[in-house]
Design a protein around this motif. Structure first.
Motif, short mmCIF file in Angstrom:
data_model
loop_
_atom_site.label_atom_id
_atom_site.label_comp_id
_atom_site.label_asym_id
_atom_site.label_seq_id
_atom_site.Cartn_x
_atom_site.Cartn_y
_atom_site.Cartn_z
N ALA A 530 0.89 -1.09 0.01
CA ALA A 530 -0.07 0.04 -0.07
C ALA A 530 0.91 1.20 0.10
N MET A 531 0.57 2.31 -0.97
CA MET A 531 1.21 3.24 -0.88
C MET A 531 0.46 4.73 -0.58
N LYS A 532 1.25 5.56 -0.18
CA LYS A 532 0.47 6.99 0.36
C LYS A 532 0.03 7.65 -0.93
N PRO A 533 -1.09 8.24 -1.12
CA PRO A 533 -1.47 8.84 -2.28
C PRO A 533 -0.67 10.16 -2.42
N VAL A 534 -0.42 10.61 -3.63
CA VAL A 534 0.50 11.74 -4.07
C VAL A 534 -0.26 12.49 -5.01
N LEU A 535 -0.57 13.71 -4.89
CA LEU A 535 -1.24 14.75 -5.84
C LEU A 535 -0.01 15.35 -6.45
N VAL A 536 0.89 16.11 -5.58
CA VAL A 536 1.70 17.01 -5.67
C VAL A 536 3.09 16.66 -5.35
N PRO A 537 3.78 15.71 -6.21
CA PRO A 537 5.22 15.26 -5.85
C PRO A 537 6.03 16.19 -5.27
N GLY A 538 6.56 15.96 -4.07
CA GLY A 538 7.69 16.98 -3.42
C GLY A 538 6.95 17.46 -2.26
N LYS A 539 5.48 17.68 -2.40
CA LYS A 539 4.95 18.31 -1.23
C LYS A 539 4.15 17.30 -0.43
N ASP A 540 3.37 16.47 -1.28
CA ASP A 540 2.60 15.33 -0.34
C ASP A 540 3.71 14.10 0.14
N ALA A 541 3.36 13.78 1.24
CA ALA A 541 4.02 12.71 1.76
C ALA A 541 3.96 11.40 0.89
N ALA A 542 5.13 10.79 0.81
CA ALA A 542 5.06 9.86 -0.54
C ALA A 542 5.72 8.54 0.30
N GLY A 543 5.69 7.24 -0.38
CA GLY A 543 6.33 6.05 0.13
C GLY A 543 5.10 5.06 0.46
N ALA A 544 5.60 4.15 1.11
CA ALA A 544 4.75 2.95 1.74
C ALA A 544 3.56 3.37 2.77
N ALA A 545 2.48 3.04 2.94
CA ALA A 545 1.65 3.43 3.66
C ALA A 545 1.58 2.27 4.89
N ALA A 546 2.16 1.20 4.49
CA ALA A 546 2.15 0.00 5.55
C ALA A 546 3.07 -1.11 4.88
N SER A 547 3.58 -2.01 5.63
CA SER A 547 4.50 -2.99 5.25
C SER A 547 3.96 -3.83 4.11
N PRO A 548 4.86 -4.33 3.26
CA PRO A 548 4.21 -5.23 2.13
C PRO A 548 3.29 -6.15 2.42
N LEU A 549 2.21 -6.39 1.61
CA LEU A 549 1.44 -7.37 1.95
C LEU A 549 2.10 -8.68 1.93
N PRO A 550 1.65 -9.90 2.59
CA PRO A 550 2.61 -11.29 2.50
C PRO A 550 2.31 -11.54 1.18
N ALA A 551 3.25 -12.34 0.58
CA ALA A 551 3.46 -12.67 -0.88
C ALA A 551 2.22 -13.67 -1.34
N ALA A 552 1.94 -14.59 -0.47
CA ALA A 552 0.87 -15.53 -0.87
C ALA A 552 -0.26 -14.88 -0.89
N THR A 553 -0.66 -13.84 -0.02
CA THR A 553 -1.82 -13.06 -0.14
C THR A 553 -1.96 -12.32 -1.29
N VAL A 554 -0.81 -11.57 -1.77
CA VAL A 554 -0.87 -10.82 -3.05
C VAL A 554 -1.25 -11.92 -4.21
N ALA A 555 -0.47 -12.86 -4.30
CA ALA A 555 -0.86 -13.87 -5.28
C ALA A 555 -2.21 -14.17 -5.29
N ALA A 556 -2.56 -14.56 -4.17
CA ALA A 556 -3.97 -15.09 -4.13
C ALA A 556 -5.05 -13.87 -4.69
#
Length: 635
Positions: A530-556
């Motif tokens: 999950a990533m943080k939403p960005v509308l104005v790059p450089g102004k809005d907080a960017a990057g991951a909003a949470a830890s990566p989802l488990p690989a098996a969960t993502v695949a399913a």
């Protein structure tokens, strides 16, 4: 030096060297026979009164009363204030009075006037104190206010606004430009007729009754603004409204998108400053300026506007010609605001929403970065950004989160989930949406593809009380969004009982989210984090909003969403490439009646999207055609 003389000296603001040690008069008052002490006191009092005169809503009477011709000087002081449009002023006596014959003393005044909408102008003038009997008065001369004014000359202020900077798309192309507009209004008083106000209501969507009330209450001779429209729109309306009694217009420019509809809720609107928007516009703005009122135009008003420049000239009172320029300040151009919007994708989103007869919103984001590519509301444009701020039950789109929670509890895509017509949870009966017939035993994947409510609710006992809340957090749902524009990140509170938990598993009850938040759910599946939403790059907080989802969960989940398109409720999108999606139908109560909102969330490539249609029969029927239209124009 006697103590009383020292006190008078210190109270005169910096007049210390040369204070007399002569005796003060009765009661500690300045001795009128000590010319330096007495003149310094009257100059100090006059300076303080001048400050009050040029304060907001100030009057010149008190300052004028310290002069030898109050009537003439009061008007002169007020006229200079009006000419400069001074917000405030500082007037500080300098050094010691210089006295010549015991009845005439001069003292310099350091003046700093804040010129509204330009900046601070500084000068030094000279106050002449003269003794008249036992009293000391300031000579009522224009030079006391500004050197060279004399009895007839005057100051002329000119303010220059720099061109407003543009709002840009992700590739640096201008989304806004300074375009010609017409400010339409009426003359104050009763010049305009009922027919005039009716025309404003009919043709410009302006409340004619309120406009009439404002016009009648306004001072005589005033232009009462009603609305600012593009010049081409006024050209169309001129034959209808141009000759109506009381109608007045003024030309100007305004920072606008190419069309009235394009990204309106994101770019925002502009109009003549109000009390509230003037505060947001900063100290260099003026009440007559066109300023941002909503959207990015409001959020980045000061950056886009830059700072105005200006000049003040001393003019000859008879010829009106410039004697000299006494103040000049260079303005600074505004700086563009670069957004993450993709122009073609925004146009495609708006075109897709225009096909809907019901209120709808579409958000598209770049899954790998969270950057917002398009955000539109339709079928007609509105300043309210429903796509960012709407708080809706996400319905069955939330089964993405529910599936993640169940997969995390040990279940798999092949786990059997029974799909029945209804299910009862502690006295509360839940059913499937109208288009789904119970099919009995089936896998979790099938329950997802068919969007069976009862199948997912049957597993509510497998989750802890805060299971859905924690699962939602994995998708960034439930957090504050640090975005340039106000946006709702959703809410998934821990359920108070089993019934509330069951409702949350199908995106109902106390679960709410915005279309932006739902789009980010799809993006998390696509990207794996999950990533943080960005509308104005450089102004809005960017990057991951949470830890990566488990690989098996993502695949399913990726399989679930892809097969929902190839063999499920989102089959309408099967001809639009490698699309993965989930439909949703959410029940809401409006005016005592249960209605449904239609949802669809999904992704293709690195682009995730979400659509809601208010009052839509179902996600597949209402939101599906909009998504299909959007995808067909964004290949």
């Amino acid at each position: 030096m006697k103590r009383t003389a020292a006190i008078v000296c210190l109270s005169s603001l910096l007049i210390t060297a040369g204070c007399s040690d002569s005796k003060s008069g009765a009661g500690g008052k300045p001795d009128p026979n000590d010319e330096k002490q007495a003149s310094a006191e009257v100059v100090k009092q006059f300076a303080d009164a001048w400050v009050q005169a040029w304060a907001p809503d100030g009057k010149p009477d008190a300052a004028a009363a310290f002069t030898d011709n109050p009537t003439v000087f009061g008007k002169r002081l007020d006229d200079v204030d009006s000419a400069l449009i001074a917000n405030t002023v500082k007037v500080t006596p300098q050094g010691d009075p210089k006295c010549t014959d015991g009845t005439n003393c001069t003292q310099d005044l350091a003046v700093e006037a804040e010129l509204r909408g330009i900046g601070t102008m500084k000068w030094t003038s000279t106050a002449t104190a003269v003794k008249a009997g036992d009293a000391w008065k300031i000579k009522a001369s224009g030079d006391t206010i500004y050197p060279g004014l004399g009895d007839a000359n005057y100051l002329k202020r000119v303010r220059a606004l720099p061109a407003r900077a543009s709002i840009l798309d992700r590739n640096g192309a201008a989304l806004t430009a300074n375009r010609p507009v017409v400010i339409v209004g009426v003359a104050s008083g009763t010049v305009a007729t009922p027919a005039t106000y009716a025309a404003f209501t009919k043709n410009l969507d302006v409340d004619g009754a309120k406009l009439a009330a404002r016009a009648k209450a306004a001072p005589a001779g005033q232009f009462v603004e009603a609305i600012t429209i593009r010049s081409e729109e006024w050209n169309r309306l001129r034959p209808i409204m141009g000759k109506l009694p009381g109608v007045l217009t003024m030309g100007g420019t305004q920072s606008l998108a190419a069309t009235p509809t394009f990204a309106r809720s994101i770019i925002g609107t502009m109009r003549t400053a109000t009390e509230d928007t003037l505060k947001n516009a900063g100290p260099s703005a003026s009440a007559s300026d066109q300023v941002g009122t909503t959207g990015l135009q409001y959020a980045f008003q000061q950056q886009l506007a830059g700072t105005p420049g200006g000049t003040v000239t001393l003019r000859d009172g008879k010829t009106k010609l410039t004697i000299k320029t006494v103040f000049s300040q260079q303005g600074t151009v505004g700086k563009p605001v670069k957004t993450s919007l993709d122009t073609k994708m925004q146009q495609a989103a708006e075109a897709a929403l225009a096909t809907s007869k019901l209120p709808a919103s579409l958000v598209a984001v770049q899954a790998s970065t969270g950057q917002i590519l398009a955000a539109a509301n339709g079928p007609t444009p509105a300043s309210y950004n429903r796509a960012f701020q709407g708080q809706y039950a996400p319905g069955s789109t939330f089964k993405i989160v529910t599936s993640a929670a169940l997969l995390g509890s040990g279940e798999t895509a092949a786990t059997t989930l029974p799909c029945t017509n209804t299910i009862n949870v502690f006295g509360k009966s839940f059913k499937n949406y109208d288009g789904l017939a119970a099919y009995g035993a089936g896998t979790m994947q099938k329950a997802f593809n068919e969007s069976c409510n009862t199948a997912f609710i049957s597993q509510h006992a497998r989750l802890p009380k805060d299971g859905m809340t924690k699962a939602a957090a994995m998708f960034g749902i439930g957090r504050e969004l640090d975005l340039s524009l106000s946006a709702y990140g959703g809410s998934v509170p821990a359920p108070k009982d089993d019934t509330a938990e069951a409702a949350s598993m199908i995106g109902q009850g106390t679960v709410t989210a915005s279309p932006l938040a739902v789009a980010l759910i799809g993006a998390a599946v696509d990207h794996g984090t999950a990533m943080k939403p960005v509308l104005v790059p450089g102004k809005d907080a960017a990057g991951a909003a949470a830890s990566p989802l488990p690989a098996a969960t993502v695949a399913a989940l990726r399989t679930f969403m892809r097969t929902t398109v190839t063999n499920g409720t989102a089959h309408l999108l099967a001809g639009n490439g490698a699309v993965a999606a989930k439909t949703g139908t959410a029940e809401v109560v409006q005016k005592g009646k249960v209605v449904t909102n239609g949802w669809m969330v999904g992704y293709r490539g690195d682009v995730a999207f979400a659509v809601i249609v208010e009052g839509g029969a179902s996600g597949g029927k209402a939101a599906g055609p909009i998504v299909q239209n959007f995808l067909s124009h964004t290949k």
